[in-house]
Design an enzyme around this catalytic site. Sequence first.
Site, PDB file in Angstrom:
ATOM      1  N   TYR A  58      47.704  51.535  45.903  1.00  0.00           N
ATOM      2  CA  TYR A  58      46.961  52.549  46.674  1.00  0.00           C
ATOM      3  C   TYR A  58      46.317  52.004  47.958  1.00  0.00           C
ATOM      4  CZ  TYR A  58      47.565  56.143  43.037  1.00  0.00           C
ATOM      5  OH  TYR A  58      48.093  57.071  42.159  1.00  0.00           O
ATOM      6  N   GLY A  79      51.794  48.502  38.319  1.00  0.00           N
ATOM      7  CA  GLY A  79      50.566  47.721  38.375  1.00  0.00           C
ATOM      8  C   GLY A  79      49.856  47.622  37.040  1.00  0.00           C
ATOM      9  N   ASP A 110      48.283  49.872  35.401  1.00  0.00           N
ATOM     10  CA  ASP A 110      48.616  51.026  34.556  1.00  0.00           C
ATOM     11  C   ASP A 110      49.856  50.729  33.699  1.00  0.00           C
ATOM     12  OD1 ASP A 110      48.499  53.633  33.613  1.00  0.00           O
ATOM     13  OD2 ASP A 110      49.304  54.549  35.442  1.00  0.00           O
ATOM     14  N   THR A 158      43.171  48.907  44.830  1.00  0.00           N
ATOM     15  CA  THR A 158      43.475  47.834  45.788  1.00  0.00           C
ATOM     16  C   THR A 158      44.909  47.299  45.667  1.00  0.00           C
ATOM     17  OG1 THR A 158      42.709  46.001  44.394  1.00  0.00           O
ATOM     18  CG2 THR A 158      41.055  47.097  45.779  1.00  0.00           C
ATOM     19  N   ASP A 160      44.119  38.864  33.378  1.00  0.00           N
ATOM     20  CA  ASP A 160      44.850  40.065  32.987  1.00  0.00           C
ATOM     21  C   ASP A 160      43.933  40.927  32.108  1.00  0.00           C
ATOM     22  OD1 ASP A 160      46.527  41.907  31.790  1.00  0.00           O
ATOM     23  OD2 ASP A 160      47.974  40.419  31.063  1.00  0.00           O
ATOM     24  N   ILE A 161      43.686  42.143  32.503  1.00  0.00           N
ATOM     25  CA  ILE A 161      42.742  43.002  31.781  1.00  0.00           C
ATOM     26  C   ILE A 161      43.267  43.413  30.396  1.00  0.00           C
ATOM     27  CG2 ILE A 161      43.486  45.299  32.597  1.00  0.00           C
ATOM     28  CD1 ILE A 161      40.436  45.825  33.183  1.00  0.00           C
TER      29      ILE A 161
HETATM   30  P1  ADP Z   1      46.154  51.248  42.322  1.00  0.00           P
HETATM   31  O1  ADP Z   1      47.286  52.231  42.293  1.00  0.00           O
HETATM   32  O2  ADP Z   1      44.835  51.857  41.898  1.00  0.00           O
HETATM   33  O3  ADP Z   1      46.070  50.502  43.605  1.00  0.00           O
HETATM   34  P2  ADP Z   1      47.353  48.923  40.993  1.00  0.00           P
HETATM   35  O4  ADP Z   1      47.601  48.742  39.552  1.00  0.00           O
HETATM   36  O5  ADP Z   1      48.515  48.922  41.923  1.00  0.00           O
HETATM   37  O6  ADP Z   1      46.489  50.259  41.111  1.00  0.00           O
HETATM   38  O7  ADP Z   1      46.349  47.821  41.514  1.00  0.00           O
HETATM   39  C1  ADP Z   1      44.986  47.775  41.194  1.00  0.00           C
HETATM   40  C2  ADP Z   1      44.571  46.337  40.972  1.00  0.00           C
HETATM   41  O8  ADP Z   1      44.989  45.944  39.680  1.00  0.00           O
HETATM   42  C3  ADP Z   1      45.188  45.348  41.956  1.00  0.00           C
HETATM   43  O9  ADP Z   1      44.155  44.556  42.496  1.00  0.00           O
HETATM   44  C4  ADP Z   1      46.124  44.504  41.093  1.00  0.00           C
HETATM   45  O10 ADP Z   1      46.140  43.150  41.528  1.00  0.00           O
HETATM   46  C5  ADP Z   1      45.461  44.612  39.745  1.00  0.00           C
HETATM   47  N1  ADP Z   1      46.294  44.367  38.545  1.00  0.00           N
HETATM   48  C6  ADP Z   1      47.625  44.467  38.385  1.00  0.00           C
HETATM   49  N2  ADP Z   1      47.967  44.130  37.124  1.00  0.00           N
HETATM   50  C7  ADP Z   1      46.808  43.820  36.469  1.00  0.00           C
HETATM   51  C8  ADP Z   1      46.470  43.380  35.154  1.00  0.00           C
HETATM   52  N3  ADP Z   1      47.400  43.198  34.205  1.00  0.00           N
HETATM   53  N4  ADP Z   1      45.157  43.140  34.863  1.00  0.00           N
HETATM   54  C9  ADP Z   1      44.198  43.325  35.787  1.00  0.00           C
HETATM   55  N5  ADP Z   1      44.440  43.743  37.039  1.00  0.00           N
HETATM   56  C10 ADP Z   1      45.728  43.986  37.375  1.00  0.00           C
END
Ligand code: ADP
Length: 171
Positions: free
Chosen positions: A125, A32, A34, A122, A10-11
Amino acid sequence: MATIKLIKGDITVSDTDAIVNAANSSLLGGGGVDGAIHRKGGPKILEECIAIRNRQGGCKTGEAVYTSGGLLPCRYVIHTVGPIWNGGKKKERELLSNCYHNSLKIANELNVATIAFPNISTGIYHFPKEEAAEIAIQTVQAFLEIENKTIQEVSFICFDEENYEIYEKLI
Ligand code: ADP
């Protein structure tokens, strides 16, 4: 040369100087990664995003802006807007590369030494994951070789197992 790291997780818990957010062009938050960043980072990040929006009207696809990290462990959140996958004929590849490149440029301007990226575009989007990973890695490597001044470590943080396995194979 800076090092490239691969992490599964988790970022929002990353204690790098900067983390990158896969934002949308409104900068007002979404689902997601964001959603997770705004939820855990608290209202300050959104306030700063609104101030940017009032100044320049959001953020275009492929471009990046930054705010503080709010309540997160990182100092900065760099918000970049990934392309929505539309079959590949709408400059999606170039725009995704721009996201990584422009985020790293801002990181250099902020004197950032450590930065973490999610797998931009990924999720919601729908950019094909394998190709997105190739673009991410190539763009970061090229930047580190040619333009970088301050970054010592770039982490790719994969939240889903599929992305993690793709990156593991490529790095
Ligand atoms: P986008 O709209 O750019 O596709 P998303 O947030 O839907 O953005 O997904 C982008 C990536 O972020 C996906 O690979 C998803 O698995 C990942 N993701 C979702 N939550 C987290 C998190 N808490 N930390 C890191 N990566 C995440």
